[in-house]
Design an enzyme around this catalytic site. Structure first.
Site, PDB file in Angstrom:
ATOM      1  N   LYS A 166       0.832  -1.196   0.000  1.00 30.29           N
ATOM      2  CA  LYS A 166       0.000   0.000   0.000  1.00 30.29           C
ATOM      3  C   LYS A 166       0.868   1.248   0.000  1.00 30.29           C
ATOM      4  O   LYS A 166       1.884   1.305   0.714  1.00 30.29           O
ATOM      5  CB  LYS A 166      -0.925  -0.018   1.218  1.00 30.29           C
ATOM      6  CG  LYS A 166      -2.020   1.029   1.209  1.00 30.29           C
ATOM      7  CD  LYS A 166      -2.993   0.794   2.357  1.00 30.29           C
ATOM      8  CE  LYS A 166      -4.124   1.803   2.344  1.00 30.29           C
ATOM      9  NZ  LYS A 166      -5.118   1.545   3.412  1.00 30.29           N
ATOM     10  N   SER A 170      -9.427   2.646   1.821  1.00 30.10           N
ATOM     11  CA  SER A 170      -8.286   3.203   1.137  1.00 30.10           C
ATOM     12  C   SER A 170      -7.328   2.149   0.571  1.00 30.10           C
ATOM     13  O   SER A 170      -6.374   2.493  -0.131  1.00 30.10           O
ATOM     14  CB  SER A 170      -7.497   4.112   2.098  1.00 30.10           C
ATOM     15  OG  SER A 170      -7.020   3.380   3.211  1.00 30.10           O
ATOM     16  N   SER A 221     -10.996   0.413   5.697  1.00 32.93           N
ATOM     17  CA  SER A 221     -10.138   0.337   4.511  1.00 32.93           C
ATOM     18  C   SER A 221      -9.610  -1.045   4.184  1.00 32.93           C
ATOM     19  O   SER A 221      -9.072  -1.261   3.095  1.00 32.93           O
ATOM     20  CB  SER A 221      -8.959   1.313   4.664  1.00 32.93           C
ATOM     21  OG  SER A 221      -9.425   2.630   4.719  1.00 32.93           O
TER      22      SER A 221
END
Length: 518
Positions: free
Chosen positions: A128, A203, A227
């Site tokens: 990420k 996210s 997320s």
């Protein structure tokens, strides 16, 4: 028992084909069903594509037994990225191909000498773009950091590399990870692979899309308000929000906080548990880290009998819902009953959850960006400005009373889960929405107060710190994925994974190819 060749395994293209060479971690097919989420033999694929969509636990065994090489695995995933990524924009920074192939060759050379590097030996990992990676651009989706190259890895990436994984690149995020719609001014939006006009959530949006599209076998992520749950829910993969402290990550300015956690994304529950076994484990730099080794998550998931286990099916939680989402989750009650559970409609009293979540989020973001607003405010988005403004209104007495409310909320949920071992509900309140829309402003005639209001069903779970998994359970009439959220007792991450696995097997969800792969 026949010892399958690499060619035979890849041609067969299913989990069943590799049962002859399974490690102790991979369940015996005679005792447990194939994992339905990986049953993709109805889709014609090349050998390279077969590598990209093989279960991770099976792929690891193919690597260990030299039926496939790390170089072949890396080339297959690089080919898939080249073929698919431009359509979805999931991987935003790709490590140099020659470097990746050198690392893969090093893994093969090590194995040739009898050195197995670890559980992730030679596997490409999507990281990420909020997680620091040494020598690899880490932007947070912000123009302020668009060229930033960290000098050290965060703890999560350290663990992935120590386990033999190879960081293939960075996956897209909303700006600074705020919001559950993955778009930012540096790289733009990541698109839902089942409908390129829709959002993938956030996210950990880039990670979920990269996994479902076969561009990476595993992706790491983080979760504050949803997320690690919303993107898997929107993209037909599995995500787990672990208990706070289960997966410590450093550096951390707020080492005692319990809202933001790190965790895994995978195409099925078994692979999710496998990845968690690498990421989890205590670290003294995080004072709330749980003193249990990650190895516990390498146990066989299918051993538990759920006969008589009480499961609470949500009613409505006092929230607005898109009818199709609500109906799809209520329909799953029969799946839990099919594995022996006693299912009743019931839900905890989440009064004060929204106030607690928002106030502490304001406080957290103000602490991070408050000083930066004065000098770089014009380069920070509207969400940050809102949180900082609201965070500066908070007072000590108010926060102390608020924490008392959160403590009472925790005790109510704990008492509820004494009666019901699991609570099941939708991940969030809507289907994937338009990729050009920042967030839903209305649900079923009810106006949303802010950019988080449409996902309170995820935020509420965050507030009490319970582990929760998002598992695929249905498709909408328009073909969009819907996930179910399975919430467990405090620190019972393993129990959540066991239930998620049992549900996944019993649900036997039909396989639908993402349009991004056409």
């Amino acid at each position: 028992m026949k010892n399958l060749t690499r060619r035979e395994v890849l041609k067969a293209g299913s989990t069943a084909a590799v049962t002859a060479i399974l490690s102790p971690f991979i369940e015996n097919a005679g005792r447990e069903k194939e994992n339905s989420n990986m049953r993709n033999t109805e889709l014609a694929r090349t050998p390279s594509e077969e590598i990209c969509f093989t279960e991770v636990t099976a792929l690891v065994e193919l690597l260990r037994t030299k039926k496939v090489s790390a170089v072949e695995v890396m080339k297959a995933h690089l080919s898939q990225i080249a073929s698919v990524n431009a359509r979805v924009n999931a991987i935003v920074t790709l490590v140099d191909e020659e470097q990746l192939l050198r690392e893969a060759q090093s893994a093969d050379d090590a194995l040739a000498k009898g050195n197995w590097l670890g559980p992730l030996h030679g596997l490409p990992i999507g990281v990420k773009d909020l997680n620091a990676t040494k020598g690899i651009r880490t932007t947070y989706g912000s123009p302020l950091l668009k060229d930033d190259i960290p000098k050290t890895d965060c703890l999560l990436v350290e663990r992935e590399k120590t386990a033999g994984g190879i960081v293939i690149g960075k996956t897209n995020v909303p700006e600074f990870g705020l919001g559950s719609q993955t778009f930012n001014p540096v790289f733009g939006a990541t698109r839902n692979p089942y409908d390129l006009r829709k959002t993938c959530g956030g996210s950990t949006g880039g990670g979920a899309v990269a996994v479902v599209c076969g561009m990476v076998p595993l992706a790491d992520g983080s979760d504050y308000g949803g997320s690690l749950r919303n993107p898997p829910n929107f993209c037909n993969v599995v995500g787990l929000r672990p208990s706070p402290g289960r997966v410590p990550n450093t550096p951390a300015d707020l080492a005692w906080q319990t809202f933001s956690v790190s965790g895994p994304v995978a195409r099925n529950v078994k692979d999710c548990a496998f990845f968690l076994s690498v990421l989890a484990g205590p670290d003294e730099r995080i004072p709330i880290s749980i003193e249990q080794p990650g190895s516990q998550f390498m146990q066989q998931l299918g051993r538990r009998d759920f006969k008589g286990v009480r499961v609470a099916m949500f009613r409505d939680m006092g929230l607005p819902w898109e009818p199709e989402v609500k109906e799809a989750i209520h329909a799953q009650g029969k799946v839990f009953e099919s594995i022996g559970c006693v299912v009743e409609e019931a839900e905890p009293d989440y009064v004060d959850a929204n106030e607690c979540f928002l106030a502490w989020r304001h406080w957290t973001i103000e602490s991070r960006f408050g000083d930066l607003i004065a000098t770089k405010g014009n380069q920070l988005n509207e969400y940050i400005h809102w949180h900082v403004e609201e965070g500066r209104k908070l007072t000590g007495p108010y926060l102390s009373r608020l924490e008392m409310k959160r403590s009472a909320l925790y005790q109510r949920v704990r008492g509820f889960l004494d009666k019901y071992e699991f609570f099941v509900l939708p991940v969030n309140q809507v289907l994937p929405f338009d990729v050009t829309q920042h967030y839903p402003t209305e649900i079923n005639g009810v106006r949303m107060d802010n950019y988080l209001s449409w996902m309170k069903s995820a935020c509420y779970i965050t507030t009490t710190g319970n582990p929760a998994a998002s598992v695929p359970c249905a498709f909408s009439k328009s073909g969009l994925p819907i996930g179910i959220q399975i919430v467990g007792r405090n620190h019972e991450d393993w129990g959540v994974l066991q239930m998620a696995f049992a549900f996944e097997q019993a649900r036997n969800l039909e396989k639908r190819k993402p349009v991004a792969l056409d």
